[in-house]
Design a protein around this motif. Sequence first.
Motif, short mmCIF file in Angstrom:
data_model
loop_
_atom_site.label_atom_id
_atom_site.label_comp_id
_atom_site.label_asym_id
_atom_site.label_seq_id
_atom_site.Cartn_x
_atom_site.Cartn_y
_atom_site.Cartn_z
N ALA A 89 2.14 -3.94 -1.95
CA ALA A 89 2.27 -3.40 -0.59
C ALA A 89 1.35 -4.13 0.39
O ALA A 89 1.75 -4.42 1.53
CB ALA A 89 1.95 -1.90 -0.60
N TRP A 90 0.13 -4.45 -0.05
CA TRP A 90 -0.83 -5.11 0.83
C TRP A 90 -0.28 -6.45 1.31
O TRP A 90 -0.31 -6.76 2.51
CB TRP A 90 -2.15 -5.33 0.08
N GLU A 93 2.95 -6.00 3.58
CA GLU A 93 2.62 -5.61 4.96
C GLU A 93 2.18 -6.79 5.80
O GLU A 93 2.18 -6.71 7.03
CB GLU A 93 1.52 -4.54 4.94
N ARG A 94 1.81 -7.87 5.13
CA ARG A 94 1.36 -9.08 5.85
C ARG A 94 2.39 -10.21 5.73
O ARG A 94 2.06 -11.38 5.90
CB ARG A 94 -0.02 -9.50 5.33
#
Length: 408
Positions: A89-90, A93-94
């Motif tokens: 997810a990290w 999201e980028r």
Amino acid sequence: MINNRLVIIGGGAAGFFCAVNAARLHSTLEVILLEKNNKLLSKVKVSGGGRCNVTHNAPDILYMSKRYPRGQHFVKKTFSQFFVPDTIAWFRERGVALKAEADGRMFPVTDNSQTIIDCLLKEADRYGVKIHINTGVRSIQRRETGWELQLDNGNIMKTDYVCVAAGGYAQADKFAWLQATGHQVVPPLPSLFTFNMPANPITTLMGVSVEEAHVKIAGTKLQERGPLLITHWGMSGPSILRLSAWGARELAALQYNFTAVINWLPAFNENSLREEVQELRFSLGGQKVYHKNPFGLPQRLWHFLLQQSGLTEEHRWADMPAKEQNKLIRQLVAMECPVKGKTTFKEEFVTCGGIQLSEIDPGTMESKLAPGLYFAGEVMDVDGITGGFNFQHAWTSGWIAAQSIKSL
């Protein structure tokens, strides 16, 4: 206090992840990252053949923790705070999507490690992380108002918090600057290495790989199963690398002189293969053994094993002499390969050993001995087998340290 500052020592995966997350979570915190070399994220660059094996598509924390020869109980606690789905997810999201391959390894969909590097550098720039390359640290000392770092260039840097993410060291004396803070170090040894087999004729098959082989170390309980690659110096591939990780201390004690026993057909043992060969003598009786490879092994390997067993291109299945047949069975399920030495796997140098885990709080990554001192990544006595496990430990420990510092 020195202006609410965090200094991170080490510009690898763990150090960068700590830096960008700490800077993002706490806008008033000055974040400085020090890298002793002139290259940032060098292991990220070369990992996975230049694709970057970001993490592993593990079903749960228990499965994941069992892939760490050292630090299993520690990572079980840390993964409860930041685990594989959080990593996915990290990056998503980028703008960086990850994909899982059949063996569980996860890579950016671009198949290019530069994607991960660019993402981390962009985050560092976005949140004002100050990066200093060619800046080594000679010592760190606790002062009344925080920490004092003596740099290799002679300068002194003061800070409230320090996160050590300097990676693993090959020699114990390299940890002296950390031992000076009162910490115990588990002696470092190489992990994830390949096996050298000098002058062994099997090295003539360099480039040949087998999808499923069983490898054990004679005289020990060490064994692994998986892909195996024959190289010009000996053997490599996931099965060998995993074996080297699990056996890091035991193999070092043997001074890397031991016998690897290879079963090229792990579905068989000596007795069941003997029965199979007896049936093949009837079903393939008139055919030449060189021309008929019934086990699906690479042709070059099959011919090599026949030669090693004393069988020629003229031998047929039906008239295979008993002595040569027995040799072939042994070559197929219990081939003995003397190992004399090791070689680092590509540029992916990994060590076992490091800061003793009992001295680190897994909930915060803070030293139990020295308030304001944190650790992340391989500098701790945690190491995983090949497959994205070491990077997940880097992301997790870096994130926890960033969270903890932010919340102070």
